[in-house]
Design an enzyme around this catalytic site. Structure first.
Site, PDB file in Angstrom:
ATOM      1  N   ASP A   1      98.443  26.545  -7.663  1.00  0.00           N
ATOM      2  CA  ASP A   1      98.109  26.641  -8.951  1.00  0.00           C
ATOM      3  C   ASP A   1      99.162  26.915 -10.272  1.00  0.00           C
ATOM      4  O   ASP A   1     100.178  27.658  -9.854  1.00  0.00           O
ATOM      5  CB  ASP A   1      96.985  27.652  -9.335  1.00  0.00           C
ATOM      6  CG  ASP A   1      95.662  27.411  -8.223  1.00  0.00           C
ATOM      7  OD1 ASP A   1      95.404  26.087  -8.073  1.00  0.00           O
ATOM      8  OD2 ASP A   1      95.181  28.430  -7.851  1.00  0.00           O
ATOM      9  N   ARG A   2      98.867  26.752 -11.344  1.00  0.00           N
ATOM     10  CA  ARG A   2     100.017  26.734 -12.425  1.00  0.00           C
ATOM     11  C   ARG A   2     100.344  28.101 -12.625  1.00  0.00           C
ATOM     12  O   ARG A   2     101.303  28.539 -13.124  1.00  0.00           O
ATOM     13  CB  ARG A   2      99.291  26.185 -13.615  1.00  0.00           C
ATOM     14  CG  ARG A   2     100.032  25.890 -14.783  1.00  0.00           C
ATOM     15  CD  ARG A   2      99.686  24.996 -16.078  1.00  0.00           C
ATOM     16  NE  ARG A   2     100.541  25.228 -17.003  1.00  0.00           N
ATOM     17  CZ  ARG A   2      99.862  25.829 -18.247  1.00  0.00           C
ATOM     18  NH1 ARG A   2      98.641  25.863 -18.406  1.00  0.00           N
ATOM     19  NH2 ARG A   2     100.840  25.884 -19.208  1.00  0.00           N
TER      20      ARG A   2
END
Length: 176
Positions: free
Chosen positions: A41-42
């Protein structure tokens, strides 16, 4: 070819972004024909494997192979042994029960500073856990810790199978 990349916080796990000008893998890796074996995930940091071998990519990322992925998670609060045991047995999420995880509370690891820093609250303690899972549901570690009452503040994937982040600074990569 296999690349071990230490993905910084805020970087997308893809080479292009058709929306806003967000940081992507192309800002760090200029190697043709490699693709991520899985995602990160970012707002998470750490080990992302990239390969030019489709079979290797599937072997790393396909849940049927149950490749262990180890995370260092800074969580809000200090869980007791019963809470850690819930994580070890598996946690019920909206998309089903997670597989059992290996979990232990650890001392704060010697990591690089995060940019931006994690927000701290003087009135709420935090601690670190080391958690190993063998599946990869969307945002699974964050959802697991939240489900037992301890939201994740910072999440660093340290290893995937036998590959680890050891010696790779944020934004850097090496061949594996």
């Amino acid at each position: 070819m296999l690349i071990l990349f230490n993905k910084p916080h805020g970087v997308l796990s893809q080479f292009t972004d058709g929306h806003t000008p967000r940081a992507t893998l192309s800002d760090f890796i200029d190697v043709p024909h490699v693709y991520p074996a899985g995602r990160l995930d970012r707002d998470s940091e750490g080990l992302l494997l990239l390969t030019d071998d489709g079979r290797q990519q599937a072997r790393i990322s396909d849940p049927k192979f149950k490749t262990p992925k180890t995370y260092l998670a800074q969580i809000e609060g200090e869980p007791d042994e019963a809470t850690l045991e819930k994580l070890r047995r598996g946690v019920r999420l909206k998309d089903g029960l997670t597989l059992p995880a290996e979990v232990e509370q650890i001392e704060e690891p010697d990591l690089w500073p995060r940019d931006p820093p994690v927000r701290y609250r003087k009135s709420v303690p935090d601690c670190w856990i080391k958690l190993t899972i063998r599946e990869g549901k969307n945002r699974q570690v964050r959802r697991m810790t939240a489900a037992v009452g301890y939201p994740t503040l910072r999440l660093v994937r340290w290893s995937i199978g036998d590959w680890s982040l050891d010696g790779i600074p944020p934004g850097a990569w090496r061949e594996g």
